[in-house]
Design a protein around this motif. Sequence first.
Motif: not given
Lengths: 212, 304, 479
Positions: C117-118, C120-121, C124-125
Amino acid sequence: MANITNEILLAVILLNFFILGTSRLATCIKTVASQGILLALLPPLVHGVNGHSLLLLTGALIIKGGIIPWLLFRAIRQVRIRREIEPRIGYIATLVLGALITAGAFLFADHLPLLPHHLHSLFIPATLSTLGTGFLLLITRRKAITQVLGYLIFENGIFIFSILLAEAMPILVEAGVLLDMLVAIFVMGIVMNHINREYSSINTEHLSLLKE
Amino acid sequence: MFSSIFFHILLLVGLSPLLPGIIAKTKALVAGRKGPPMLQLYHDIWKLFRKGMVISKTTTWVFRAGPIVGFAVPVLAGLLIPFGTMDALLSFTGDLILFVYLLGLARFFTVLAALDTGSSFEGMGAAREATFSVLVEPTVFVAFLVLARTSGSLTLDTMLSAGAKGELFHGPATMSLILISFCLFIVLLVENCRIPFDDPDTHLELTMIHEVMVLDHSGPDLGLILYGAAMKLLLSAALVLDLILPSAGNVVVDCLAFVVGLLLLAVCIGLVESAMARLRLIRIPQLLVGTTLLSFFALILILR
Amino acid sequence: MNLYFIIGLPFIAALVAAVLPSERFRPLVIPVTALFHIALVFKGVFSPELYTADTMLGLDALGRLVLLVISLLFAASSLYAVGYFRTHPTWGNRTFIACLLIFLGAMSLSTAARNLGLLWVAVEATTVVSAPLIYYNRNRFSIEATWKYLLLCSVGIALAMLGLLFVAYAGLKGGEEHTLQIDQMLTTAGFLSKPWLRTGFVFLLVGFGTKMGLAPLHTWKPDAYGEAPGLVGGLLAGGLTSVAFLAILRAMQIMTAAGEQALAHHFLLALGLLSLVFAALFVIRQRDIKRMLAYSSVEHMGILAIGLTMGKLAAYGAMFHVMNNALTKGALFMCAGNIHRYFGSKRMCETQGAINVLPWSASLLLIGFLAITGSPPFGPFMSEFIILRGIFAAGNFSLGFGFILLLTIIFIGMSSTVITVVLGPSMEGQQPSDAVSETFMTVLGPLLLIIAVLVLGLYLPEPLRSLFQEAADLVVAAQ
């Protein structure tokens, strides 16, 4: 408690239909915001009231229900656009497609290998239906702002699915996801403003100069 | 037995002209006016029946037949519908098809009568009216499908008694029934030419839809048309009320509740009319298709 | 501790750059940050710290490789950036520099993420923060490119999120405690529910493949790379693609641990081949040098994908190729940027005979072109050769020959454009009076990168070799 969850998900699906059929941009933004607010209410209902779900609730409420709609309203005020133009396939065809996708979602969801207590709930159909609606908006609409709304609805659909998996997503990741979305919308708003300055409209059909 | 027949017919024939009066009064009160008296339509019909008629030379028997059919059909259709807990007077398997097509027959003759005059305005209104009816018919059928599925039978009597059993409030089909009642309310607005689909008060011929079709009728014919329209309004309202109104057990209380429900529904229609404006003509098909899809969605919910 | 500095430093530097009032000195923040960053990265990569299974941040061999690549590329780009901003003294650079530094921070975060998840974040950033970078030129073309990039990549990343959730659901269905921590997923991979895992992998591949630029999800690349400034193009083509590739590698790790590597290999192979074919088709008679480089990027993503599926040796080659591709692309884009700025255009017909007016940039462009298309003695030749050896060792002769054929076609296609631009006859009287010539700073960056690529081709230092091997071992299960 479980009944209210189903009602909320049903309301979310109905809001999908409503967005597909409306052409007034302000109404679209308000509808997407209300969809976000409804979805924000779900984590405490599904997983019980604890710190994690309450944090998620407040975060989603503030960002999806407050800040993002405010950014979008600011964007349409800056470009002074109030209505969408006829989508590429027409409103009626869009509505029919949306209904077909929802029907397909309901049929398909019954055949998925789900956990027993997820089998007859509305989560998976709501996810698929919202994803489909977001996708439809992204593809068929011409104004940049409606495409952004389509992206938001797409993210809402993903959020519905992620509610089933609360333990897998630590707070850090959830917060990161929400913030990412916020910044993405912020940047999109700025880009839309620049598009408007360049072309005096946010009709994305103007953006076709780059070719091979 | 006879009393129920008597009451049924009395309600249908006697109460129906009151409803348009209530709607007009509500609209006037909301707009800050006093408005016409609620019994105005009774007086109008009585006046029209005593007047003479002017018949155009270009018309045929169809022109005379239209109002007569328009009056007879709602009476017949009304025999098929239960009013609250009062059973329908006539019921057999599949009578829902008869119901829908009786109403279609009335519409058919009204449209024909309009075309018969040979005037372009009537033709225009007839075309629009026909389009709207076509678009709204699937909604009615799907709504009946949902009701058939919940009640497990194909007679209107049993299907529509879902409300009497209180199924709207608890039971497996609550959401579907709520959606269907909403759709049937929209059908009521369309079929009876109310705002937001048609403006019954407009005097501009280019914006009339239903009004323009009856422009050429006069005297008793016009009276029959007005009476028939009021009865159709009552029937559509009965469809919606049958789904909503729960039964209280006592026959007298149920009858009273039904009558009060009808009056309240008329007030609701008046409020809706006051709150909205007539939609642009290109938006109406979109709204009707949306309603159809909504009813399909209710069907999907119930099929799960 | 070192890791927190590596990730936090760029964000702090971005804050400093945003706050600093002086337009002239702000660009200097970039090379200073790059210097500290690369020093910390060298320490972190070659003397790695251990981490536990439930931590959020940690560098395994794959992470170390990509982090090293990113940091090297950024360091060279930072030198170029100083010269670049001197050529545009009137354009505001506060947003650009801040976004550039946040970009570095987000990429570093994604290499060190131990939670999907991290990861992914962070990815996306990087999407969101690179959009303003593409738009720096502020004309109709770049706004169009920015909008398409933003929308396409955001939707792609959203699909990747869906894939992540499916994989997590696979864990839930499998009965084990479901989590997105990579280490825990690798140990319980056998229990993951197969249908959900496969679907999740497909979505992850589509999502991160869009970011990486594998065909048929590459349509945003020519526009975005074509309209971005050379500095940004190099960072995107070298850094961001490596990060996206890392994300796909993580997905591959899980699939391999769950025993589904055959399926994963099929998909990757298909996308890789398709990328090569598309690149070959579109690079022929491509008149715009930056778009040509974008298609070259698609080609190399295809090579990476193919290399991953052909066994241990080819996987080693693919890891080596990540570094080669990133460094060479950085140099190429920076030189193309110089040429673009001088001639005011990037189309072949208007930029000919660059060697006469921009000797360093033009010759570096030529050398870089030779490097990227696989000429010895440069690094990409070595890595592509190793991948080919792996393909033939696995017995896929037809694939190997097809590979060689497509690479040759791409070589021929690119050569016509590059040679015309560099060595073509000078056009008379077209010297723009405000032509910006190359400066020391705008040449130093690409020069260092080309030298590095040459060194890698001639002599591969042992620490690097073992890093590549470790990384390959993580992804490919024992045959």
